[in-house]
Structure formats: structure tokens, C-alpha cells
Design an enzyme around this catalytic site. Structure first.
Site, mmCIF file in Angstrom:
data_model
loop_
_atom_site.group_PDB
_atom_site.id
_atom_site.type_symbol
_atom_site.label_atom_id
_atom_site.label_comp_id
_atom_site.label_asym_id
_atom_site.label_seq_id
_atom_site.Cartn_x
_atom_site.Cartn_y
_atom_site.Cartn_z
ATOM 1 N N GLU A 130 0.839 -1.195 0.000
ATOM 2 C CA GLU A 130 0.000 0.000 0.000
ATOM 3 C C GLU A 130 0.875 1.246 0.000
ATOM 4 O OE1 GLU A 130 -2.742 -0.408 3.271
ATOM 5 O OE2 GLU A 130 -3.662 -2.224 2.424
ATOM 6 N N GLY A 249 8.396 -17.276 -3.587
ATOM 7 C CA GLY A 249 8.699 -16.071 -4.347
ATOM 8 C C GLY A 249 10.078 -15.514 -4.066
ATOM 9 N N GLY A 347 33.836 6.775 -16.800
ATOM 10 C CA GLY A 347 32.869 7.755 -17.273
ATOM 11 C C GLY A 347 31.830 7.181 -18.212
ATOM 12 N N GLU A 370 9.352 -8.033 -2.423
ATOM 13 C CA GLU A 370 9.095 -9.287 -1.695
ATOM 14 C C GLU A 370 9.734 -9.277 -0.307
ATOM 15 O OE1 GLU A 370 8.153 -12.889 -3.074
ATOM 16 O OE2 GLU A 370 8.035 -12.390 -5.201
ATOM 17 N N GLU A 374 16.307 -5.846 4.971
ATOM 18 C CA GLU A 374 16.364 -5.666 6.426
ATOM 19 C C GLU A 374 15.358 -6.593 7.113
ATOM 20 O OE1 GLU A 374 18.170 -2.233 4.490
ATOM 21 O OE2 GLU A 374 16.268 -3.275 4.196
#
Length: 384
Positions: A130, A249, A347, A370, A374
Site C-alpha cells: 500500500e 517467491g 565515465g 518481496e 532488512e
């Protein structure tokens, strides 16, 4: 140098891996830069994947699929994500969440909703995150309330970062159906929601920096009514069903990381052996050789962990722990390899038509989706 060698892949998964590589070489890699630049949905490549029997084929043979398990899906993922992450994600999201319906849905739900996906006539998606909540599954606020007069469920709220929210024919939607503070893991349920239902409105999220060929949506539910038979499993089971599904998953997401890491290593290797500085190729410098050696070692350790994890998840052997470890290690190795590859390119790395620049952008995404890494570390600690 063969980074995605067969020897670590269980023998039964090698044929589909070869199919995925051939498809990637023909359809994904040649179109990757164009689709990244244009940021358009690769509908033609998706259709080709469906025709080739490689999209949504984790669904069972009884539904028209090929019944790929998590090891086979991993083997497909690493090949496709090496070719291009944005197109690959589109292909793999075509059936995202459908496995939950297959495992816990009714026979009628499977026949009506899963068969068209497995046969390539429809695509679907999973709506969980959400605008204000991502990794906290127990904190999602989109509601589904039962209308006792009609027996319908009425959905209100918003979902964000939803693959196929616009393109999909139907989604599996995670919504709050309870508010029991003493049972925070029993307050959510899963529902099948056709995208043409009144009260369902979706629009593409504005342009992303990476995986630009994959489209995500912002969805608004405004008194969106669905019948009671669209409840998946039983009321209050949503959290546990998702937790089980994400073990699968996250293991496949580890494959996303492996493919991206392989792409970064390949680009870096080719560049440093062809670029001259101070009268010799960049690869002649020991510091560069050490950097390439570190990339290779980290990649191989991540791949070994991931394939071990895939077999653990397949067999239901401490699946959550192994999925979290594989997802975290492989996606972070991908970010490290992309960073080093950019440094080697100097570069030229900032030129947007360079593959290494595309990989560098793309690797920032799997470390988050997913379940941010952390959160994975929390799971790894608790389940150890």
C-alpha cells in the site's frame, strides 16, 4: 566463462533452463535497450513467452500449465534476468499470486481463474503493498467488509506497486477483514478481484528509474463489491497464506539477483579486457583483477546458496530461513557487482544506452521487493 552453468542445477530442471536461455537470446536480450529506453510494456514478448510455454507454467498440468516447481522457476529466472530485468519481471509477474489460488482455492476458482492464465489467455497479479505500508503485512489497511444482506465483500482502500494492476484480468487482493489486537496475524484475507469490477480503478505509477519495461500500478478500491465465493481459503488466513507463498517467491527473486549479477560480471569482464589505459588493457592491472575475482567469488557463493535454498523450499525443509538467506545474499551480490562494474567502466558507465548502466539501475529494486532485505535479516535471525 560460463556463469550460469548447468552443473549446479538439478538435472530435471536443465531442459527448461535451456528453453529459457534460448527464449532470452531470441526475444529478451535483443530488445532490452529499446524497451528500457521507451519504458513500454513488452506485450509482444509476453505473448511469445506464452506461446513458448514458459509463462505461468508453474501452474499445474491439470490446469493447462507445466507444473514447474521452485527449482525450475529459479532456473528460468536467472536466464531471463541476465538478459533484461524489466522484460523478465513482466514475464514472471503474469501469474504472480496465482499459486496461492492453486494451493488454497476451490475447484471452481481454479477452473474459472487459473486455467485461462495457464493457457495464456489471461494474466493476473498480487495486490499486497500500500502507499504507506510495504513490508508490514499485518499493517495493511485496505478493508474488506461483509455486506450481510447481499453476502458480498466490499473493498475500500489503496494498493501500490502492483504488477499488472492495469494490464491484468484479475488480481489476488490482500485486505483487512478483522481488527483483533490479540491476533494480529489473523486479521487479513485474500480475495479474487476481477479488474473490470465496478469500484476498481488503477493507473500506472509514474516512470521508474529501473525495470522500466515492467509496469506497476496504483489501485483504488471504492466500494468495490465481489461475491463471497471469491474469498480464497478462509477468512483470516491471508497472512499465513502469503507467508507460505513468499518462501517460494523470495527464492525466485534470488534468481533475479543471480541473473543481474551475471550480467554485471559479463559486462565488466568484456570492458576491462578491451579498454586500454597507460599502454595496456585495464585487465592487466592487479587491482582490477582482484575486483573481478571478488565479483566471481561472491557470485558463485550466492548461486550455491540459492540452489541449496531452492531445494529446501521445494521440500518444505525450513523454507522461510533458506528463502530469506538466498534472497538477501543474491540480490546484494547483484548490487555489489553492478557497483564494481560501473567503477570499471569509468565515465562511460553513465551513458544510458550501456548495459551496465541499465543493470545498475535495475539491481536497486530486488533488494526491496518481496520484503526488504532488512526484514529478511530479521527472519534469518529469528528462524536460526
Amino acid at each position: 566463462m560460463e556463469l550460469l552453468a548447468d552443473d549446479i542445477v538439478p538435472e530435471y530442471a536443465r531442459d527448461v533452463k535451456h528453453e529459457a536461455r534460448e527464449f532470452a537470446e531470441e526475444y529478451i536480450a535483443p530488445n532490452a535497450e529499446e524497451y528500457f529506453r521507451e519504458a513500454t510494456y513488452p506485450e509482444d514478448i509476453l505473448e511469445a513467452g506464452q506461446d513458448a510455454g514458459l509463462v505461468a507454467q508453474d501452474l499445474g498440468e491439470d490446469l493447462g500449465g507445466r507444473g514447474f516447481d521452485v527449482v525450475q522457476m529459479l532456473a528460468v529466472a536467472e536466464e531471463w534476468f541476465r538478459a533484461d530485468a524489466g522484460i523478465a519481471l513482466t514475464l514472471q509477474l503474469a501469474s504472480f499470486g496465482a499459486e496461492i489460488v492453486e494451493a488454497h482455492g476451490t475447484d471452481d476458482q481454479k477452473e474459472e481463474y487459473l486455467r485461462p492464465v495457464a493457457e495464456g489467455d489471461q494474466i493476473t497479479g498480487l495486490a499486497v503493498s500500500e502507499p504507506d505500508t510495504g513490508s508490514d503485512l499485518s499493517g495493511m489497511q485496505t478493508t474488506a467488509e461483509k455486506d450481510e444482506e447481499t453476502g458480498e465483500w466490499v473493498l475500500n482502500g489503496e494498493k501500490y506497486w502492483i504488477g499488472n494492476g492495469v494490464e491484468g484480468d484479475w488480481l489476488t487482493v490482500y485486505a483487512r477483514t478483522g481488527d483483533d489486537e490479540d491476533n494480529r496475524y489473523g486479521n487479513h484475507s485474500l480475495f479474487i478481484v476481477p479488474t473490470d469490477t465496478e469500484g476498481y480503478d488503477a493507473e500506472h505509477i509514474p516512470e521508474k528509474m529501473g525495470m522500466r519495461a515492467s509496469k506497476q500500478a496504483h489501485i483504488v478500491f471504492d466500494d468495490c463489491r465481489i461475491p463471497d465465493e471469491n474469498l480464497v481459503g478462509y477468512e483470516g488466513a491471508g497472512f499465513m497464506l502469503l507467508a507460505e507463498f513468499f518462501n517460494h517467491g523470495r527464492t525466485v527473486v534470488a534468481g533475479h539477483g543471480l541473473g543481474l549479477a551475471a550480467a554485471a560480471i559479463e559486462e565488466a569482464w568484456e570492458f576491462v579486457h578491451g579498454r586500454e589505459e597507460f599502454g595496456r588493457t585495464i585487465a592487466d592491472f592487479q587491482a582490477v583483477q582482484h575486483g573481478l575475482a571478488d565479483m566471481r567469488m561472491e557470485f558463485e557463493s550466492a548461486r550455491a546458496l540459492t540452489y541449496r535454498a531452492a531445494e529446501k523450499v521445494r521440500d518444505g525443509d525450513d523454507a522461510g530461513l533458506w528463502a530469506a538467506m538466498a534472497k538477501t545474499k543474491a540480490t546484494e551480490v547483484a548490487t555489489d557487482c553492478a557497483e564494481q562494474g560501473m567503477q570499471f567502466h569509468g565515465g562511460r558507465s553513465i551513458l544510458t544506452d550501456r548495459r551496465i548502466a541499465r543493470v545498475y539501475r535495475d539491481v536497486r529494486i530486488p533488494v526491496v521487493y518481496e520484503g526488504a532485505n532488512e526484514i529478511q535479516r530479521n527472519l534469518i535471525y529469528r528462524q536460526s
